[in-house]
Design an enzyme around this catalytic site. Sequence first.
Site, PDB file in Angstrom:
ATOM      1  N   LEU A   1      47.236  45.696  35.809  1.00 39.40           N
ATOM      2  CA  LEU A   1      46.237  45.803  36.877  1.00 39.40           C
ATOM      3  C   LEU A   1      46.692  45.112  38.152  1.00 39.40           C
ATOM      4  O   LEU A   1      46.409  45.594  39.246  1.00 39.40           O
ATOM      5  CB  LEU A   1      44.907  45.192  36.421  1.00 39.40           C
ATOM      6  CG  LEU A   1      44.284  45.762  35.146  1.00 39.40           C
ATOM      7  CD1 LEU A   1      42.938  45.106  34.891  1.00 39.40           C
ATOM      8  CD2 LEU A   1      44.143  47.261  35.238  1.00 39.40           C
ATOM      9  N   GLY A   2      47.364  43.964  38.027  1.00 39.50           N
ATOM     10  CA  GLY A   2      47.789  43.260  39.232  1.00 39.50           C
ATOM     11  C   GLY A   2      48.429  41.931  38.906  1.00 39.50           C
ATOM     12  O   GLY A   2      48.427  41.484  37.762  1.00 39.50           O
TER      13      GLY A   2
ATOM     14  N   GLU B   1      42.677  38.017  40.873  1.00 32.91           N
ATOM     15  CA  GLU B   1      43.982  37.709  41.457  1.00 32.91           C
ATOM     16  C   GLU B   1      43.874  36.745  42.631  1.00 32.91           C
ATOM     17  O   GLU B   1      44.757  35.902  42.841  1.00 32.91           O
ATOM     18  CB  GLU B   1      44.680  38.994  41.895  1.00 32.91           C
ATOM     19  CG  GLU B   1      44.997  39.969  40.787  1.00 32.91           C
ATOM     20  CD  GLU B   1      45.781  39.343  39.649  1.00 32.91           C
ATOM     21  OE1 GLU B   1      46.468  38.328  39.874  1.00 32.91           O
ATOM     22  OE2 GLU B   1      45.700  39.865  38.535  1.00 32.91           O
TER      23      GLU B   1
ATOM     24  N   HIS C   1      44.063  30.934  34.098  1.00 35.71           N
ATOM     25  CA  HIS C   1      43.157  31.641  33.200  1.00 35.71           C
ATOM     26  C   HIS C   1      42.265  30.650  32.462  1.00 35.71           C
ATOM     27  O   HIS C   1      42.691  29.542  32.137  1.00 35.71           O
ATOM     28  CB  HIS C   1      43.943  32.467  32.190  1.00 35.71           C
ATOM     29  CG  HIS C   1      44.553  33.693  32.805  1.00 35.71           C
ATOM     30  ND1 HIS C   1      45.771  34.184  32.405  1.00 35.71           N
ATOM     31  CD2 HIS C   1      44.113  34.520  33.772  1.00 35.71           C
ATOM     32  CE1 HIS C   1      46.058  35.271  33.113  1.00 35.71           C
ATOM     33  NE2 HIS C   1      45.059  35.484  33.951  1.00 35.71           N
TER      34      HIS C   1
ATOM     35  N   TRP D   1      41.273  30.431  29.473  1.00 36.17           N
ATOM     36  CA  TRP D   1      41.705  29.958  28.155  1.00 36.17           C
ATOM     37  C   TRP D   1      42.995  29.144  28.224  1.00 36.17           C
ATOM     38  O   TRP D   1      43.543  28.743  27.194  1.00 36.17           O
ATOM     39  CB  TRP D   1      41.847  31.131  27.183  1.00 36.17           C
ATOM     40  CG  TRP D   1      42.992  32.055  27.445  1.00 36.17           C
ATOM     41  CD1 TRP D   1      44.216  32.028  26.865  1.00 36.17           C
ATOM     42  CD2 TRP D   1      43.023  33.162  28.354  1.00 36.17           C
ATOM     43  NE1 TRP D   1      45.012  33.033  27.356  1.00 36.17           N
ATOM     44  CE2 TRP D   1      44.303  33.751  28.271  1.00 36.17           C
ATOM     45  CE3 TRP D   1      42.087  33.724  29.229  1.00 36.17           C
ATOM     46  CZ2 TRP D   1      44.665  34.856  29.033  1.00 36.17           C
ATOM     47  CZ3 TRP D   1      42.448  34.818  29.979  1.00 36.17           C
ATOM     48  CH2 TRP D   1      43.722  35.372  29.888  1.00 36.17           C
TER      49      TRP D   1
END
Length: 792
Positions: free
Chosen positions: A198-199, A255, A264, A266
């Site tokens: 996706l990016g 992003e 992120h 997690w």
Amino acid sequence: MLKICTRAFLSLLVLLSFFAQAQRRTEPCATMEMDSLLRLRNPSEGSLDEFERDLQRKMVQIKARMASGKGAAEIITIPIVVHVIHSGEAIGTGRNISQAQVQAQIETLNEDFRRRVNTNGFNSDSRGADIEIEFCLAQFNPQGQRMAEPGIDRVNGNRTNWARNDIEGSLKPTTSWDPNKYYNIWVLDFAAQDDNLLGYAQFPSNSNLSGIPGSGGAASTDGVVINYANFGNAQKGNFSLLRAPYNLGRTLTHETGHWLGLRHIWGDSNCGDDFCADTPSQASESRGCQKGRMSCGTANMVENYMDYSDDACFNIFTRDQKTRMRAVMEVSPRRSSLLTSNVCGQLVVGRPTPNFEAENRVVLLGAQVKFTDLSTNFPTAWQWEFEGGDPAVATEQNPTVTYRTAGKFKVTLTVSNASGASTPLTKTQYIEVVNAGLCATVTNFTGTGTVIRQSTGTGYVSGQNSRRTQAVAELFPNTLGYTNLRGASLKFGVAKAARGNETEAVVRVKVWNARGFQGGPGSELTTKEVPLRRILDDVRNNRATTVVFDQNIDLSRQNNLSFLIGIELDYVAGDTVALTTTLNGESLNATSWERNSSGNWDRYIVRTGLNVAHNITAQVGMKASVQIQASAQFINPGEAVTLQARGASVINWSPSEGLSATLGPQVIARPSRTLTYLVKGTGSDVCLDSASATIYVRNVQILSNETLPEKDFAISPNPTDGVADVSFTNGLRGKVTLRLRSITGQEVWRGEFEKTSDLFRQSINVRTYPAGSYFIDLQLGDFVDRKRLVKY
């Protein structure tokens, strides 16, 4: 357990300039695949503790402002340029997305960052935060011209899709607008191998902070890249090409979080740390919209923009995430400069205001410094003055200057446009040129040497393994600007040879420039074959393997002074080598790279989650060194070998055995037994004036381990209660290195001396050391030996 945001955020900014891939539809934990951590050690700047104290103060200030409410009115506005990369389609067709689709995406971005009530992005959770950051489409291009489509730069890339290497290596550098003034976003179609991508984003650079080198992430690649089918919001228009469930514009939100320093949720590992206390730990990324998901002993915040949930599920940034992003906007140079860009407002008619920064402010004598113009109000002409620099004046916008005199020097910039010239801006004592360390050894290795076994499968992380790693390398940022690379020392922790293969097997030591994907290995600069037998002997004797390249590597010709040194791995049954690294986490710089079985480079921290440095030391200098090249390493008795020396005007060779001459840069050797030839250069100003090459002769008895003959290396008296003399006699000349090691192999003393005659004698004082057994290692060029010394 709560995660400590302040301390952990410091760790994040120690790991600044990551490239982070955000979301994948099928591959878990793919964020770190694009990771390109570029925070590198610079000994000339402040310590890490100093940097952490600086950042702690900044974090405390931001939190205090937020708590008092004084920060509520400080709305930050960031100008955006969207590079729409197409292949000739009409506007609004296919990859050449419409202006309405771009506008819908930016509206969504603002709703998410401002926590707009009554929008799809609102979450009433008390941990939710209005980030107080807004985004505007730029009204003016870099030339100061008003844009027909605000914030949109349409580029015909003459191809339908793009591989990441091409994006980073060619597309971005040729289309990027000044990242000090624009937040660059590239919207395109990824190549087939990245169809599920996706990016990805480039994390912020902190090159101007105390304790952080100036070489952050490359300006020419700064920004984010988004798949055109995931850019926009299907709820805001009839954008038929958008692909569910990632069709509501949250890819850019995610992003942009990375671009502003977020990790992120997690923590990119099982129950990992994302560096914010108010985001609960979770075992892995979330998929779909797993509300109520429990892991790591807590309910997961699957709605957080930094998870991998579907777009419709996302709706929250937390307060600590806000603190982090706001801090980045204050301390990261390219991010903070966006606040004065003024490309979103009305064009101001008037003289420009000068401003600039240097890529490095502390450099060595003879180094180059690149200057970046940060002036506002669209200057069209630049007049630079460089005290102590060459050139002394320049009219380029972003000049490169060489400093050949030690000292501290001022820099002055005057800019002008049609309205007139600015008042000159002078920064006094801005560039410091140091006349020390012009010849040096540099390494990223500090800590405990270890060889890490492959966690799954067999083999070693830094050597042959079941993943069939093709090569491993260590990145050297070269922030002080050394222009010459002479050789390296590599510490192997494992070396094994198949039966019968140790005779002529070699390990290829390689050097690459750092112009590859995300600052990794690019073009190969040189290769040196090292006999495996040498490495086997070095491992047995717990010493590094020293390599002198065939010729000097001129780093100034690479347009990027950074380089990588490593080894290429063959898979011959029974052969195994592995480099020594630090323990995981002892190195914070993520300078270790590997090339996988498909030939793609990436960092260890991406592939294995390990943050280590290889035990490799580079020999660098502002001057060249004497080097030697042999036309062959393995010959039959009496065969001819051409030896070519470089780097000095007068060359002397020794020993004379088998040589056609003992003077001159090129000689012919016909040895009848394995010999090491030493070359010494005079008459030139060099860093290292000697080098050696070993010629291995087949079918004759080889001297034990290619060491000095037993009778030539003596220690007397032995045992000793205080002082022992080390002596040997032969025809070689050059630098002698003596090392005193404990019985466990730990180096407790080292001395370097010059052998200028046949006899070498040096006293070693061991009076202050405890009684017991020690080893003395001797090295002269490629000749090495070890003897035991007893202290009573």
